[in-house]
Design an enzyme around this catalytic site. Structure first.
Site, PDB file in Angstrom:
ATOM      1  N   CYS A   9       0.614  -1.322  -0.080  1.00  0.00           N
ATOM      2  CA  CYS A   9       0.130  -0.267   0.114  1.00  0.00           C
ATOM      3  C   CYS A   9       0.992   1.243  -0.088  1.00  0.00           C
ATOM      4  CB  CYS A   9      -1.170  -0.128   1.206  1.00  0.00           C
ATOM      5  SG  CYS A   9      -0.037   0.070   2.538  1.00  0.00           S
ATOM      6  N   ASN A  12       2.731   1.766   4.780  1.00  0.00           N
ATOM      7  CA  ASN A  12       2.412   0.519   4.885  1.00  0.00           C
ATOM      8  C   ASN A  12       2.133   0.226   6.421  1.00  0.00           C
ATOM      9  OD1 ASN A  12       5.693  -2.059   5.508  1.00  0.00           O
ATOM     10  ND2 ASN A  12       3.219  -2.669   4.927  1.00  0.00           N
ATOM     11  N   CYS A  14      -1.550   0.642   7.360  1.00  0.00           N
ATOM     12  CA  CYS A  14      -2.666   0.578   7.540  1.00  0.00           C
ATOM     13  C   CYS A  14      -3.657  -0.762   6.296  1.00  0.00           C
ATOM     14  CB  CYS A  14      -3.935   2.149   6.628  1.00  0.00           C
ATOM     15  SG  CYS A  14      -3.530   2.936   7.948  1.00  0.00           S
ATOM     16  N   ARG A  15      -3.470  -0.453   5.185  1.00  0.00           N
ATOM     17  CA  ARG A  15      -4.035  -2.085   5.007  1.00  0.00           C
ATOM     18  C   ARG A  15      -3.263  -3.078   4.307  1.00  0.00           C
ATOM     19  NH1 ARG A  15      -5.142   2.089  -0.184  1.00  0.00           N
ATOM     20  NH2 ARG A  15      -3.097   2.971   0.437  1.00  0.00           N
ATOM     21  N   SER A  16      -2.025  -2.982   3.963  1.00  0.00           N
ATOM     22  CA  SER A  16      -1.051  -3.796   3.633  1.00  0.00           C
ATOM     23  C   SER A  16      -0.716  -4.301   5.254  1.00  0.00           C
ATOM     24  CB  SER A  16       0.568  -3.113   2.706  1.00  0.00           C
ATOM     25  OG  SER A  16       0.984  -2.611   3.602  1.00  0.00           O
ATOM     26  N   ASP A 120      -8.882   3.956   1.814  1.00  0.00           N
ATOM     27  CA  ASP A 120      -7.691   4.356   2.473  1.00  0.00           C
ATOM     28  C   ASP A 120      -7.941   4.912   3.407  1.00  0.00           C
ATOM     29  OD1 ASP A 120      -5.166   5.054   3.650  1.00  0.00           O
ATOM     30  OD2 ASP A 120      -4.233   5.511   2.608  1.00  0.00           O
TER      31      ASP A 120
HETATM   32  P1  4NP Z   1      -1.533   2.102   4.484  1.00  0.00           P
HETATM   33  O1  4NP Z   1      -2.170   3.918   5.005  1.00  0.00           O
HETATM   34  O2  4NP Z   1      -1.161   2.604   2.720  1.00  0.00           O
HETATM   35  O3  4NP Z   1      -3.011   2.032   4.301  1.00  0.00           O
HETATM   36  O4  4NP Z   1      -0.337   2.754   5.561  1.00  0.00           O
HETATM   37  C1  4NP Z   1      -1.801   5.159   4.879  1.00  0.00           C
HETATM   38  C2  4NP Z   1      -0.887   5.698   6.226  1.00  0.00           C
HETATM   39  C3  4NP Z   1       0.004   6.863   6.191  1.00  0.00           C
HETATM   40  C4  4NP Z   1      -0.052   7.925   4.824  1.00  0.00           C
HETATM   41  C5  4NP Z   1      -1.034   7.411   4.146  1.00  0.00           C
HETATM   42  C6  4NP Z   1      -1.461   6.156   3.830  1.00  0.00           C
HETATM   43  N1  4NP Z   1       0.485   8.511   5.335  1.00  0.00           N
HETATM   44  O5  4NP Z   1       0.139   9.425   4.166  1.00  0.00           O
HETATM   45  O6  4NP Z   1       1.234   9.345   5.835  1.00  0.00           O
END
Ligand code: 4NP
Length: 147
Positions: A9, A12, A14-16, A120
């Site tokens: 994702c 790294n 939340c989703r993955s 997300d």
């Molecule tokens: P992920 O979500 O891609 O599912 O881990 C996010 C986590 C943090 C951020 C963006 C997306 N960020 O902007 O810090």
């Protein structure tokens, strides 16, 4: 045959890592890891609200740590799975010439949901909705790998 799966994702956190955590429990006969296309959270554990939502359904993510997707991952995994089209574009931009490792969207393995990406939850704040979709799609992925 045992397969090596990489979930990807953006951050790294939340989703993955959630997909990795679900896959680890449901397909212990395969190996897996997760990574982010960004370096924003390298070394961090999964985002606390995602850990909390996961723990509420019996899934422990606390020991995972974020890392950035690397070109070497194309050789280290049999299948790379992104959460949205932006993840896939960033992965494909790094693909070495001559490499043919398959790259797919996680939602391809949950056609009944009608979803074309995993929204997300860092932005939507819908951690349970993301987990519902991830759990359904990981079930589909395991059926695909083992079927
Ligand atoms: P992920 O979500 O891609 O599912 O881990 C996010 C986590 C943090 C951020 C963006 C997306 N960020 O902007 O810090």
């Amino acid at each position: 045959m045992s397969q090596r799966i990489l979930f990807v994702c953006l951050g790294n956190i939340c989703r993955s890592p959630a997909a990795e955590g679900v896959f680890r429990v449901r397909a212990p006969h395969h190996s897996c890891d997760s990574a982010g296309t960004s370096d924003w959270h390298v070394g961090d554990p999964p985002y606390a609200p995602m850990q909390h939502a996961a723990r509420n359904r019996g899934l422990e993510l606390r020991d995972l740590r974020a890392r950035q997707f690397a070109v070497s991952d194309f050789d280290r995994f049999d299948l790379i799975i992104g959460m949205d089209s932006e993840n896939l574009a960033k992965i494909e931009a790094l693909r070495p010439t001559g490499n043919h490792t398959p790259v797919h969207l996680l939602t391809e393995f949950a056609p009944n949901t009608g979803a074309d990406h995993v929204p997300d939850p860092y932005y939507t704040r819908d951690f349970d909705g993301a987990l519902d979709l991830i759990e359904a799609a990981v079930d589909g992925l395991v059926a695909y790998l083992d079927g």
